[in-house]
Motif scaffolding. Structure first.
Motif, PDB file in Angstrom:
ATOM      1  N   ARG A   1      30.373  -3.414 -49.446  1.00 10.24           N
ATOM      2  CA  ARG A   1      30.188  -2.222 -50.272  1.00 10.24           C
ATOM      3  C   ARG A   1      29.541  -1.129 -49.418  1.00 10.24           C
ATOM      4  O   ARG A   1      28.695  -1.420 -48.580  1.00 10.24           O
ATOM      5  CB  ARG A   1      29.255  -2.517 -51.449  1.00 10.24           C
ATOM      6  N   VAL A   2      29.936   0.113 -49.679  1.00 10.02           N
ATOM      7  CA  VAL A   2      29.287   1.272 -49.058  1.00 10.02           C
ATOM      8  C   VAL A   2      29.088   2.310 -50.153  1.00 10.02           C
ATOM      9  O   VAL A   2      30.019   2.639 -50.891  1.00 10.02           O
ATOM     10  CB  VAL A   2      30.122   1.869 -47.901  1.00 10.02           C
ATOM     11  N   TYR A   3      27.860   2.795 -50.254  1.00 14.18           N
ATOM     12  CA  TYR A   3      27.509   3.825 -51.230  1.00 14.18           C
ATOM     13  C   TYR A   3      27.258   5.127 -50.491  1.00 14.18           C
ATOM     14  O   TYR A   3      26.715   5.127 -49.389  1.00 14.18           O
ATOM     15  CB  TYR A   3      26.245   3.439 -51.996  1.00 14.18           C
ATOM     16  N   LEU A   4      27.625   6.234 -51.107  1.00 11.74           N
ATOM     17  CA  LEU A   4      27.313   7.562 -50.598  1.00 11.74           C
ATOM     18  C   LEU A   4      26.177   8.094 -51.463  1.00 11.74           C
ATOM     19  O   LEU A   4      26.349   8.309 -52.659  1.00 11.74           O
ATOM     20  CB  LEU A   4      28.532   8.478 -50.695  1.00 11.74           C
ATOM     21  N   VAL A   5      25.017   8.256 -50.858  1.00 12.33           N
ATOM     22  CA  VAL A   5      23.844   8.667 -51.624  1.00 12.33           C
ATOM     23  C   VAL A   5      23.200   9.882 -50.967  1.00 12.33           C
ATOM     24  O   VAL A   5      23.214  10.018 -49.747  1.00 12.33           O
ATOM     25  CB  VAL A   5      22.818   7.519 -51.763  1.00 12.33           C
ATOM     26  N   GLY A   6      22.681  10.766 -51.812  1.00 13.87           N
ATOM     27  CA  GLY A   6      22.047  11.946 -51.255  1.00 13.87           C
ATOM     28  C   GLY A   6      21.477  12.846 -52.325  1.00 13.87           C
ATOM     29  O   GLY A   6      21.401  12.484 -53.505  1.00 13.87           O
ATOM     30  N   SER A   7      21.108  14.033 -51.894  1.00 15.71           N
ATOM     31  CA  SER A   7      20.504  14.983 -52.810  1.00 15.71           C
ATOM     32  C   SER A   7      21.484  15.420 -53.897  1.00 15.71           C
ATOM     33  O   SER A   7      21.063  15.843 -54.973  1.00 15.71           O
ATOM     34  CB  SER A   7      19.974  16.197 -52.037  1.00 15.71           C
ATOM     35  N   PHE A   8      22.773  15.294 -53.669  1.00 17.01           N
ATOM     36  CA  PHE A   8      23.792  15.660 -54.663  1.00 17.01           C
ATOM     37  C   PHE A   8      23.887  14.668 -55.808  1.00 17.01           C
ATOM     38  O   PHE A   8      24.474  14.961 -56.834  1.00 17.01           O
ATOM     39  CB  PHE A   8      25.174  15.827 -54.011  1.00 17.01           C
ATOM     40  N   ASN A   9      23.329  13.442 -55.659  1.00 18.34           N
ATOM     41  CA  ASN A   9      23.349  12.458 -56.747  1.00 18.34           C
ATOM     42  C   ASN A   9      21.980  11.800 -56.951  1.00 18.34           C
ATOM     43  O   ASN A   9      21.899  10.668 -57.404  1.00 18.34           O
ATOM     44  CB  ASN A   9      24.450  11.409 -56.537  1.00 18.34           C
ATOM     45  N   ARG A  10      20.949  12.541 -56.597  1.00 21.54           N
ATOM     46  CA  ARG A  10      19.552  12.101 -56.788  1.00 21.54           C
ATOM     47  C   ARG A  10      19.247  10.778 -56.085  1.00 21.54           C
ATOM     48  O   ARG A  10      18.484   9.960 -56.576  1.00 21.54           O
ATOM     49  CB  ARG A  10      19.200  12.031 -58.265  1.00 21.54           C
ATOM     50  N   TRP A  11      19.902  10.535 -54.962  1.00 22.14           N
ATOM     51  CA  TRP A  11      19.663   9.352 -54.130  1.00 22.14           C
ATOM     52  C   TRP A  11      19.898   8.052 -54.890  1.00 22.14           C
ATOM     53  O   TRP A  11      19.220   7.058 -54.670  1.00 22.14           O
ATOM     54  CB  TRP A  11      18.272   9.411 -53.506  1.00 22.14           C
ATOM     55  N   ASN A  12      20.860   8.051 -55.779  1.00 23.01           N
ATOM     56  CA  ASN A  12      21.179   6.884 -56.591  1.00 23.01           C
ATOM     57  C   ASN A  12      22.270   6.057 -55.908  1.00 23.01           C
ATOM     58  O   ASN A  12      23.389   6.522 -55.752  1.00 23.01           O
ATOM     59  CB  ASN A  12      21.640   7.335 -57.980  1.00 23.01           C
ATOM     60  N   ALA A  13      21.939   4.820 -55.546  1.00 20.88           N
ATOM     61  CA  ALA A  13      22.905   3.931 -54.900  1.00 20.88           C
ATOM     62  C   ALA A  13      23.603   3.034 -55.915  1.00 20.88           C
ATOM     63  O   ALA A  13      24.033   1.940 -55.598  1.00 20.88           O
ATOM     64  CB  ALA A  13      22.211   3.080 -53.835  1.00 20.88           C
ATOM     65  N   GLY A  14      23.739   3.501 -57.144  1.00 21.59           N
ATOM     66  CA  GLY A  14      24.407   2.720 -58.183  1.00 21.59           C
ATOM     67  C   GLY A  14      25.914   2.718 -58.028  1.00 21.59           C
ATOM     68  O   GLY A  14      26.481   3.401 -57.184  1.00 21.59           O
ATOM     69  N   ASN A  15      26.572   1.926 -58.854  1.00 26.28           N
ATOM     70  CA  ASN A  15      28.014   1.757 -58.757  1.00 26.28           C
ATOM     71  C   ASN A  15      28.794   3.056 -58.899  1.00 26.28           C
ATOM     72  O   ASN A  15      29.900   3.173 -58.377  1.00 26.28           O
ATOM     73  CB  ASN A  15      28.505   0.745 -59.790  1.00 26.28           C
ATOM     74  N   ALA A  16      28.250   4.048 -59.592  1.00 27.33           N
ATOM     75  CA  ALA A  16      28.950   5.319 -59.745  1.00 27.33           C
ATOM     76  C   ALA A  16      29.138   6.014 -58.399  1.00 27.33           C
ATOM     77  O   ALA A  16      30.010   6.866 -58.263  1.00 27.33           O
ATOM     78  CB  ALA A  16      28.186   6.230 -60.694  1.00 27.33           C
ATOM     79  N   ASN A  17      28.362   5.645 -57.404  1.00 21.30           N
ATOM     80  CA  ASN A  17      28.428   6.281 -56.093  1.00 21.30           C
ATOM     81  C   ASN A  17      29.021   5.377 -55.020  1.00 21.30           C
ATOM     82  O   ASN A  17      28.886   5.632 -53.830  1.00 21.30           O
ATOM     83  CB  ASN A  17      27.040   6.769 -55.696  1.00 21.30           C
ATOM     84  N   LEU A  18      29.682   4.313 -55.464  1.00 21.11           N
ATOM     85  CA  LEU A  18      30.358   3.400 -54.559  1.00 21.11           C
ATOM     86  C   LEU A  18      31.564   4.103 -53.951  1.00 21.11           C
ATOM     87  O   LEU A  18      32.328   4.775 -54.646  1.00 21.11           O
ATOM     88  CB  LEU A  18      30.809   2.156 -55.329  1.00 21.11           C
ATOM     89  N   MET A  19      31.727   3.955 -52.649  1.00 21.56           N
ATOM     90  CA  MET A  19      32.869   4.555 -51.978  1.00 21.56           C
ATOM     91  C   MET A  19      34.071   3.625 -52.102  1.00 21.56           C
ATOM     92  O   MET A  19      33.922   2.432 -52.359  1.00 21.56           O
ATOM     93  CB  MET A  19      32.528   4.822 -50.509  1.00 21.56           C
TER      94      MET A  19
END
Length: 121
Positions: free
Chosen positions: A35-53
């Motif tokens: 799994r790879v997540y894209l997390v950052g200031s655009f998604n409040r640093w949330n590594a949840g499934n909604a941000n899974l690449m």
């Protein structure tokens, strides 16, 4: 295992949208990742499934619609065994970075004018 083989490339593309938004696609090469997540200031640093690449042949992709601005981001790779910082990794193809609050650094994306990831920063 050679980390350069596991963690390789990111490419950014942009297309103008309405009301000064841009579609930005980030790509990250991690053939050995589950799994790879894209997390950052655009998604409040949330590594949840909604941000899974999305993975296709070891290239992980995610498209975001972003307004003009400056964004900090990291990739979160799992499993993280053998990786520095618990799998939290800067974009290896983006030389722009800024210090973060935990003693490391984040990749920096400037929308819309910095889509050359090799630009000095």
């Amino acid at each position: 295992m050679n980390r350069a083989w596991i963690v390789a490339a990111s490419i950014l593309f942009a297309t103008p949208g309405f009301s000064k938004t841009f579609d930005v696609t980030l790509r990250y090469r991690a053939a050995g990742a589950d799994r790879v997540y894209l997390v950052g200031s655009f998604n409040r640093w949330n590594a949840g499934n909604a941000n899974l690449m999305t993975n296709r042949d070891g290239v992980w992709t995610r498209t975001l619609t972003l307004e003009e601005g400056v964004y900090h981001y990291l990739y979160k790779q799992e499993p993280a065994a053998g990786l520095a910082n618990g799998g939290w990794l800067r974009d290896p193809e983006n030389r722009r970075s800024a210090p973060n609050s935990v003693g490391g650094s984040n990749s920096v994306l400037i929308v819309p004018d910095s889509f050359d990831t090799n630009a000095a920063g």
